[in-house]
Design an enzyme around this catalytic site. Sequence first.
Site, PDB file in Angstrom:
ATOM      1  N   THR A  28      39.943 -57.391  56.476  1.00  0.00           N
ATOM      2  CA  THR A  28      40.598 -57.326  57.801  1.00  0.00           C
ATOM      3  C   THR A  28      41.078 -55.905  58.086  1.00  0.00           C
ATOM      4  O   THR A  28      41.077 -55.473  59.233  1.00  0.00           O
ATOM      5  CB  THR A  28      41.800 -58.294  57.913  1.00  0.00           C
ATOM      6  OG1 THR A  28      42.741 -58.001  56.869  1.00  0.00           O
ATOM      7  CG2 THR A  28      41.361 -59.739  57.806  1.00  0.00           C
ATOM      8  N   PHE A  35      38.793 -65.877  58.753  1.00  0.00           N
ATOM      9  CA  PHE A  35      38.574 -67.162  59.418  1.00  0.00           C
ATOM     10  C   PHE A  35      39.865 -67.800  59.896  1.00  0.00           C
ATOM     11  O   PHE A  35      39.935 -68.333  60.989  1.00  0.00           O
ATOM     12  CB  PHE A  35      37.902 -68.134  58.442  1.00  0.00           C
ATOM     13  CG  PHE A  35      36.408 -68.068  58.477  1.00  0.00           C
ATOM     14  CD1 PHE A  35      35.751 -67.281  59.404  1.00  0.00           C
ATOM     15  CD2 PHE A  35      35.656 -68.804  57.580  1.00  0.00           C
ATOM     16  CE1 PHE A  35      34.371 -67.222  59.449  1.00  0.00           C
ATOM     17  CE2 PHE A  35      34.268 -68.761  57.609  1.00  0.00           C
ATOM     18  CZ  PHE A  35      33.627 -67.977  58.540  1.00  0.00           C
ATOM     19  N   GLN A 101      33.870 -63.720  48.152  1.00  0.00           N
ATOM     20  CA  GLN A 101      33.384 -64.719  49.098  1.00  0.00           C
ATOM     21  C   GLN A 101      32.827 -64.027  50.334  1.00  0.00           C
ATOM     22  O   GLN A 101      32.303 -64.690  51.223  1.00  0.00           O
ATOM     23  CB  GLN A 101      34.545 -65.595  49.557  1.00  0.00           C
ATOM     24  CG  GLN A 101      35.079 -66.513  48.499  1.00  0.00           C
ATOM     25  CD  GLN A 101      36.166 -67.363  49.108  1.00  0.00           C
ATOM     26  OE1 GLN A 101      37.309 -66.945  49.232  1.00  0.00           O
ATOM     27  NE2 GLN A 101      35.821 -68.556  49.509  1.00  0.00           N
ATOM     28  N   ILE A 103      30.661 -61.587  52.899  1.00  0.00           N
ATOM     29  CA  ILE A 103      29.239 -61.401  53.139  1.00  0.00           C
ATOM     30  C   ILE A 103      28.982 -60.057  53.804  1.00  0.00           C
ATOM     31  O   ILE A 103      27.884 -59.770  54.236  1.00  0.00           O
ATOM     32  CB  ILE A 103      28.717 -62.543  54.045  1.00  0.00           C
ATOM     33  CG1 ILE A 103      29.556 -62.631  55.341  1.00  0.00           C
ATOM     34  CG2 ILE A 103      28.780 -63.879  53.302  1.00  0.00           C
ATOM     35  CD1 ILE A 103      29.045 -63.664  56.323  1.00  0.00           C
ATOM     36  N   ASP A 104      30.039 -59.207  53.866  1.00  0.00           N
ATOM     37  CA  ASP A 104      29.943 -57.975  54.649  1.00  0.00           C
ATOM     38  C   ASP A 104      29.400 -56.775  53.877  1.00  0.00           C
ATOM     39  O   ASP A 104      29.120 -55.730  54.463  1.00  0.00           O
ATOM     40  CB  ASP A 104      31.299 -57.636  55.277  1.00  0.00           C
ATOM     41  CG  ASP A 104      32.427 -57.525  54.243  1.00  0.00           C
ATOM     42  OD1 ASP A 104      32.173 -57.059  53.110  1.00  0.00           O
ATOM     43  OD2 ASP A 104      33.569 -57.907  54.571  1.00  0.00           O
ATOM     44  N   HIS A 119      28.820 -66.116  48.526  1.00  0.00           N
ATOM     45  CA  HIS A 119      28.298 -66.636  49.790  1.00  0.00           C
ATOM     46  C   HIS A 119      27.148 -65.799  50.352  1.00  0.00           C
ATOM     47  O   HIS A 119      26.855 -65.869  51.532  1.00  0.00           O
ATOM     48  CB  HIS A 119      29.435 -66.749  50.813  1.00  0.00           C
ATOM     49  CG  HIS A 119      30.473 -67.760  50.413  1.00  0.00           C
ATOM     50  ND1 HIS A 119      31.736 -67.801  50.937  1.00  0.00           N
ATOM     51  CD2 HIS A 119      30.418 -68.760  49.504  1.00  0.00           C
ATOM     52  CE1 HIS A 119      32.412 -68.789  50.377  1.00  0.00           C
ATOM     53  NE2 HIS A 119      31.639 -69.381  49.499  1.00  0.00           N
ATOM     54  N   CYS A 127      13.746 -66.086  54.724  1.00  0.00           N
ATOM     55  CA  CYS A 127      13.007 -67.240  55.243  1.00  0.00           C
ATOM     56  C   CYS A 127      13.385 -68.460  54.413  1.00  0.00           C
ATOM     57  O   CYS A 127      13.528 -68.370  53.206  1.00  0.00           O
ATOM     58  CB  CYS A 127      11.511 -66.979  55.157  1.00  0.00           C
ATOM     59  SG  CYS A 127      10.522 -68.436  55.589  1.00  0.00           S
ATOM     60  N   SER A 193      42.383 -64.377  50.007  1.00  0.00           N
ATOM     61  CA  SER A 193      41.736 -65.672  50.180  1.00  0.00           C
ATOM     62  C   SER A 193      42.792 -66.755  50.317  1.00  0.00           C
ATOM     63  O   SER A 193      43.778 -66.763  49.588  1.00  0.00           O
ATOM     64  CB  SER A 193      40.832 -66.002  48.991  1.00  0.00           C
ATOM     65  OG  SER A 193      40.339 -67.314  49.124  1.00  0.00           O
TER      66      SER A 193
END
Length: 248
Positions: A28, A35, A101, A103-104, A119, A127, A193
């Site tokens: 952040t 989230f 966790q 994904i950045d 994650h 694909c 978290s």
Amino acid sequence: MEETHQKVADWLAQSRCTVAFTGAGISTESGIPDFRSPGGIWSQSQPVLYQDFLASAEARHEYWRQKSQSHGDFVAAEPNAGHRILAKWEQQSRLVGVITQNIDGLHQSAGSRNVLQLHGTARQVACLDCDMEAEADPWVKEFIETDRAPSCPECGGLLKHATISFGQSLPPEVLRQASQWAQDCDLLLVMGSSLVVEPAASLPRLARRSGAKLVIVNREPTEQDPLADAVLHAGIGETLAEIDQRIA
Ligand code: NAD
Ligand code: ZN
């Protein structure tokens, strides 16, 4: 607070094996919303479930719309003090690695090498039918230009970010390794978290059961605070900087 900073710095200096475990809160300060905070992603739109992504073209379009939005946040973001201090501790062999966790990809941008991405990563697409993987950027641009969810250029299958959606199972090998780290470490530093999503919720417990000290750094209280040896309700960047200064 200062006493706690010193205590954690001492534990870090004495530890044989320290592992960091991070959630959306560490990013952040790089301008990426989490989230569950007010103004966080969930106050704006509901994430698309994996089953819906598979079942409906409309859901796939909504997925790509949301992902194109967050992609803009991700590519513009720079690692912050928290990411950088963890990377430095790894370089100094104070830290074995980071379980995240997120994904950045910001831990890697800051220089962390041992990163377990529970994650997956939003920097890539994959694909669902063949082993095609690629940088996400051109595919996001294609979606924005055509307003159509892209499909795999190799086999025509469904193309999705290389992240784990709600309803999708975690990569077993990454999960196995994270559990191993949690068991083997003698100090687990948890930060940013809310510790409500599995397996985030169980890794600190696993570490604690295996005899590790548990430190939680989070602005808001978490459900696992009562388990921890030290809890710091404060910003991650400033807190890690305070601890870093006090390492003997
Ligand atoms: P979360 O949103 O549930 O909780 C984040 C926690 O961090 C909150 O309790 C909040 O109080 C705290 N926090 C926020 N900023 C902080 C700061 N600067 N200092 C200290 N504490 C701070 O996040 P989660 O538990 O990681 O779960 C959300 C899921 O969403 C994750 O699984 C992740 O995959 C995904 N996600 C990832 C990103 C990202 O990659 N940056 C961003 C949003 C969501
Ligand atoms: Zn394919």
